[in-house]
Design an enzyme around this catalytic site. Structure first.
Site, PDB file in Angstrom:
ATOM      1  N   ARG A 127       0.886  -1.095   0.128  1.00 35.76           N
ATOM      2  CA  ARG A 127       0.040   0.012   0.018  1.00 35.76           C
ATOM      3  C   ARG A 127       0.853   1.248  -0.025  1.00 35.76           C
ATOM      4  O   ARG A 127       0.475   2.194  -0.634  1.00 35.76           O
ATOM      5  CB  ARG A 127      -0.874   0.162   1.169  1.00 35.76           C
ATOM      6  CG  ARG A 127      -2.167  -0.900   1.027  1.00 35.76           C
ATOM      7  CD  ARG A 127      -2.726  -1.020   2.558  1.00 35.76           C
ATOM      8  NE  ARG A 127      -2.090  -1.331   3.454  1.00 35.76           N
ATOM      9  CZ  ARG A 127      -2.353  -0.931   4.727  1.00 35.76           C
ATOM     10  NH1 ARG A 127      -3.337  -0.102   4.885  1.00 35.76           N
ATOM     11  NH2 ARG A 127      -1.559  -1.146   5.785  1.00 35.76           N
ATOM     12  N   ASN A 139      -6.293  -2.755   2.342  1.00 39.25           N
ATOM     13  CA  ASN A 139      -6.407  -3.944   2.544  1.00 39.25           C
ATOM     14  C   ASN A 139      -7.829  -4.301   2.657  1.00 39.25           C
ATOM     15  O   ASN A 139      -8.403  -4.009   3.266  1.00 39.25           O
ATOM     16  CB  ASN A 139      -5.811  -4.106   3.903  1.00 39.25           C
ATOM     17  CG  ASN A 139      -4.175  -4.252   3.823  1.00 39.25           C
ATOM     18  OD1 ASN A 139      -3.696  -4.464   2.598  1.00 39.25           O
ATOM     19  ND2 ASN A 139      -3.435  -4.406   4.933  1.00 39.25           N
TER      20      ASN A 139
END
Length: 97
Positions: A26, A44
Site C-alpha cells: 500500500r 487492505n
C-alpha cells in the site's frame, strides 16, 4: 477503456490478488500514485487482497495499472482485476487504509 482520451479524468478501481499485505504494497502504491498526480486510496481487504482506487488522467491511471502488474511491485502479485468508471470526485491526496 475505450472512448476515453488520455487527458480525460477517469476512475480506476483495481483489486490486487496475491501476497500483497504486510510487504509495504500500500505504501509503495501510494508513492507511485502521487508521482503520477493521482488521488485515491489503497485499502487492505479480506483474503489478502488490496483494493486500489485512483482518479486522474486516463494516461496516469493506465500507467499506475501497468506498475501494479509489474515485477517492481512488492510482494507477489498474482492477478490484478480492473474496473473503469467516471470519476466521483471528492478525493484529495492518496491514502493507505
Amino acid at each position: 477503456m475505450s472512448g476515453v482520451t488520455d487527458t480525460e479524468s477517469i476512475r480506476l478501481t483495481a483489486w490486487v490478488h496475491g501476497r500483497v499485505q504486510g510487504v509495504g504494497f500500500r505504501w509503495w502504491t501510494r508513492a507511485r500514485a502521487l508521482e503520477l498526480g493521482l488521488v485515491g486510496s489503497a485499502t487492505n481487504l479480506p483474503a489478502g487482497r488490496v483494493e486500489v482506487v485512483a482518479e486522474g488522467s486516463a494516461a496516469a491511471c493506465e500507467q499506475l495499472l501497468d506498475t501494479l502488474r509489474s515485477d517492481a511491485a512488492p510482494g507477489e502479485v498474482e492477478h490484478v482485476a480492473e474496473q473503469w468508471s467516471p470519476p466521483k470526485g471528492g478525493l484529495s491526496g492518496f491514502v493507505e487504509r
